[in-house]
Design an enzyme around this catalytic site. Structure first.
Site, PDB file in Angstrom:
ATOM      1  N   ALA A  38      -6.638 -48.729  -0.358  1.00  0.00           N
ATOM      2  CA  ALA A  38      -7.843 -49.313  -0.948  1.00  0.00           C
ATOM      3  C   ALA A  38      -8.221 -50.542  -0.132  1.00  0.00           C
ATOM      4  CB  ALA A  38      -7.573 -49.690  -2.397  1.00  0.00           C
ATOM      5  N   GLY A  60      -3.581 -46.311  -1.225  1.00  0.00           N
ATOM      6  CA  GLY A  60      -4.601 -45.350  -1.642  1.00  0.00           C
ATOM      7  C   GLY A  60      -4.779 -44.224  -0.628  1.00  0.00           C
ATOM      8  N   GLU A 100      -2.258 -41.793  -1.539  1.00  0.00           N
ATOM      9  CA  GLU A 100      -2.700 -41.210  -2.814  1.00  0.00           C
ATOM     10  C   GLU A 100      -3.870 -40.242  -2.612  1.00  0.00           C
ATOM     11  OE1 GLU A 100      -2.933 -45.214  -4.338  1.00  0.00           O
ATOM     12  OE2 GLU A 100      -1.697 -44.652  -6.051  1.00  0.00           O
ATOM     13  N   GLU A 129       2.086 -51.150  -1.695  1.00  0.00           N
ATOM     14  CA  GLU A 129       1.403 -52.077  -2.609  1.00  0.00           C
ATOM     15  C   GLU A 129       2.310 -53.214  -3.064  1.00  0.00           C
ATOM     16  OE1 GLU A 129       1.151 -48.760  -2.733  1.00  0.00           O
ATOM     17  OE2 GLU A 129      -0.894 -48.158  -3.267  1.00  0.00           O
TER      18      GLU A 129
HETATM   19  N1  CAA Z   1      -7.945 -53.182   3.262  1.00  0.00           N
HETATM   20  C1  CAA Z   1      -8.790 -53.956   3.993  1.00  0.00           C
HETATM   21  N2  CAA Z   1      -8.646 -54.134   5.329  1.00  0.00           N
HETATM   22  C2  CAA Z   1      -7.614 -53.520   5.932  1.00  0.00           C
HETATM   23  C3  CAA Z   1      -6.698 -52.714   5.229  1.00  0.00           C
HETATM   24  C4  CAA Z   1      -6.912 -52.554   3.826  1.00  0.00           C
HETATM   25  N3  CAA Z   1      -6.106 -51.766   3.071  1.00  0.00           N
HETATM   26  N4  CAA Z   1      -5.767 -52.261   6.091  1.00  0.00           N
HETATM   27  C5  CAA Z   1      -6.090 -52.742   7.303  1.00  0.00           C
HETATM   28  N5  CAA Z   1      -7.213 -53.511   7.221  1.00  0.00           N
HETATM   29  C6  CAA Z   1      -7.902 -54.233   8.305  1.00  0.00           C
HETATM   30  C7  CAA Z   1      -7.141 -55.475   8.701  1.00  0.00           C
HETATM   31  O1  CAA Z   1      -7.453 -56.550   7.842  1.00  0.00           O
HETATM   32  C8  CAA Z   1      -7.649 -55.683  10.119  1.00  0.00           C
HETATM   33  O2  CAA Z   1      -8.914 -56.264  10.054  1.00  0.00           O
HETATM   34  P1  CAA Z   1      -9.324 -57.454  11.100  1.00  0.00           P
HETATM   35  O3  CAA Z   1      -9.324 -56.774  12.436  1.00  0.00           O
HETATM   36  O4  CAA Z   1     -10.676 -57.888  10.646  1.00  0.00           O
HETATM   37  O5  CAA Z   1      -8.264 -58.489  10.972  1.00  0.00           O
HETATM   38  C9  CAA Z   1      -7.818 -54.251  10.627  1.00  0.00           C
HETATM   39  O6  CAA Z   1      -7.898 -53.433   9.472  1.00  0.00           O
HETATM   40  C10 CAA Z   1      -6.660 -53.770  11.473  1.00  0.00           C
HETATM   41  O7  CAA Z   1      -5.445 -53.950  10.740  1.00  0.00           O
HETATM   42  P2  CAA Z   1      -4.175 -54.702  11.313  1.00  0.00           P
HETATM   43  O8  CAA Z   1      -4.575 -55.745  12.300  1.00  0.00           O
HETATM   44  O9  CAA Z   1      -3.349 -55.135  10.154  1.00  0.00           O
HETATM   45  O10 CAA Z   1      -3.479 -53.492  12.101  1.00  0.00           O
HETATM   46  P3  CAA Z   1      -1.930 -53.301  12.420  1.00  0.00           P
HETATM   47  O11 CAA Z   1      -1.866 -52.103  13.346  1.00  0.00           O
HETATM   48  O12 CAA Z   1      -1.310 -54.569  12.834  1.00  0.00           O
HETATM   49  O13 CAA Z   1      -1.252 -52.889  11.013  1.00  0.00           O
HETATM   50  C11 CAA Z   1      -1.114 -51.690   8.929  1.00  0.00           C
HETATM   51  C12 CAA Z   1      -1.574 -51.666  10.412  1.00  0.00           C
HETATM   52  C13 CAA Z   1       0.409 -51.691   8.850  1.00  0.00           C
HETATM   53  C14 CAA Z   1      -1.647 -50.393   8.314  1.00  0.00           C
HETATM   54  C15 CAA Z   1      -1.687 -52.937   8.199  1.00  0.00           C
HETATM   55  O14 CAA Z   1      -3.075 -53.016   8.450  1.00  0.00           O
HETATM   56  C16 CAA Z   1      -1.503 -52.922   6.715  1.00  0.00           C
HETATM   57  O15 CAA Z   1      -0.403 -53.187   6.240  1.00  0.00           O
HETATM   58  N6  CAA Z   1      -2.588 -52.635   5.940  1.00  0.00           N
HETATM   59  C17 CAA Z   1      -2.583 -52.715   4.479  1.00  0.00           C
HETATM   60  C18 CAA Z   1      -1.800 -51.543   3.887  1.00  0.00           C
HETATM   61  C19 CAA Z   1      -1.771 -51.712   2.363  1.00  0.00           C
HETATM   62  O16 CAA Z   1      -1.221 -52.642   1.834  1.00  0.00           O
HETATM   63  N7  CAA Z   1      -2.351 -50.710   1.637  1.00  0.00           N
HETATM   64  C20 CAA Z   1      -2.394 -50.722   0.195  1.00  0.00           C
HETATM   65  C21 CAA Z   1      -3.729 -51.250  -0.296  1.00  0.00           C
HETATM   66  S1  CAA Z   1      -3.785 -51.427  -2.048  1.00  0.00           S
HETATM   67  C22 CAA Z   1      -4.066 -49.878  -2.646  1.00  0.00           C
HETATM   68  O17 CAA Z   1      -4.212 -48.918  -1.920  1.00  0.00           O
HETATM   69  C23 CAA Z   1      -4.110 -49.771  -4.159  1.00  0.00           C
HETATM   70  C24 CAA Z   1      -4.226 -48.409  -4.706  1.00  0.00           C
HETATM   71  O18 CAA Z   1      -3.238 -47.795  -5.073  1.00  0.00           O
HETATM   72  C25 CAA Z   1      -5.510 -47.743  -4.901  1.00  0.00           C
END
Ligand code: CAA
Length: 260
Positions: free
Chosen positions: A68, A111, A114, A134
């Site tokens: 998400a 998500g 999911e 998460e």
């Molecule tokens: N939401 C918003 N932006 C996101 C994102 C997310 N879930 N995942 C990545 N991005 C964005 C980053 O903020 C970054 O943006 P900027 O370039 O503007 O800084 C861009 O995408 C690239 O990401 P990274 O620089 O972090 O890339 P990386 O290769 O270093 O890492 C990753 C990759 C491990 C996937 C890391 O991005 C990450 O951990 N992302 C979040 C994963 C997460 O926590 N997902 C769960 C979300 S909550 C959810 O999903 C609830 C539900 O059940 C419905």
């Protein structure tokens, strides 16, 4: 092409296969509310289109979806989250009746994992990574991750992922039963599309009822689910495709299914 990069999803009908591509590369296909709205709408449109028999959801080779959109939620209060009603979109996806194939490469997190689990068949490239991270941002999965993952891979593997936020490789996901087929990175999309076109040759009503019946395995007790399956089985004898399928077998020719 102007405008294309800003569309959160792209859609295309390839004969009998509807393809939806997640398209927010800058944020790793984060599933914003807008993306989820459009995704649910596109899937519903393919579900209602009599020409389409099977749907594919694809990401890019680098990423399926990193969850998400955290920006949508970071400052939200519980009331705001309730107002946003983000899971209404997921409920709409759950109600799609045609088979959906997920073509997953790269990250399928939160998500994203999911969403793959809302699909019916998961084709994963060897570079896919699945996770429910998460916990690392102070929440738990909210779109069914704690339930569907547990049903797919069992309590102890699910706990390891949900409590630790551990990512699993495509190979592990395949061995755990989360992935239907594991394919080389270069071919993941072609493999998903080939499978979709192959399935699109099959009788569409039976495809829909087969999906419905398998999904009952998660909802009903075994005796009720078996009864449910039997009723759907009987129902198919009211279709022209059943007559055609059995006649074609006996006449040693290829069946021509019409979805009637
Ligand atoms: N939401 C918003 N932006 C996101 C994102 C997310 N879930 N995942 C990545 N991005 C964005 C980053 O903020 C970054 O943006 P900027 O370039 O503007 O800084 C861009 O995408 C690239 O990401 P990274 O620089 O972090 O890339 P990386 O290769 O270093 O890492 C990753 C990759 C491990 C996937 C890391 O991005 C990450 O951990 N992302 C979040 C994963 C997460 O926590 N997902 C769960 C979300 S909550 C959810 O999903 C609830 C539900 O059940 C419905």
């Amino acid at each position: 092409m102007p405008g294309i990069m800003s569309e959160p999803i792209l859609t295309e009908a390839q004969r009998r296969v509807g393809v939806v591509t997640l398209n927010r590369p800058d944020v790793l296909n984060a599933l914003s509310l807008q993306l989820m709205d459009k995704l649910a709408g596109a899937l519903e449109a393919f579900d209602a289109d009599p020409e389409i028999r099977v749907i594919v959801i694809a990401g890019s080779e680098k990423v399926w979806a990193a969850g998400a959109d955290i920006k949508d939620m970071a400052d939200a209060s519980p009331t705001r989250m309730h107002e946003l009603n983000m899971f209404a979109r997921w409920e709409r996806i759950k109600r799609i009746r045609k088979p959906i194939i997920a073509a997953v490469s790269g990250f399928a997190l939160g998500g994203g994992c999911e969403l793959a689990m809302h699909c019916d068949i998961i084709i994963a490239s060897e570079s896919a990574k699945f996770g429910q991270p998460e916990i690392n941002i102070g929440i738990i999965p909210g779109a069914g991750g704690t339930q569907r993952l547990t049903r797919a891979i069992g309590k102890f593997r699910a706990m390891d992922m949900v409590l630790n936020g551990r990512f699993i490789s495509a190979r592990e996901a395949y061995e755990f039963g989360l992935v239907s087929r594991l394919v080389p990175k270069e071919h993941f999309l072609a493999a998903a599309l080939n499978l979709a076109h192959e399935m699109a040759q099959k009788p569409p009503i039976a495809l829909r009822l087969a999906k419905e019946s398998v999904l009952k395995a998660d909802e009903l007790a075994l005796s009720e689910a078996l009864e449910y399956e039997r009723k759907l089985f009987y129902l198919l004898f009211d279709t022209e495709d059943q007559k055609e399928g059995m006649a074609a077998f006996l006449e040693k020719r290829r069946p021509e299914f019409k979805g009637k």
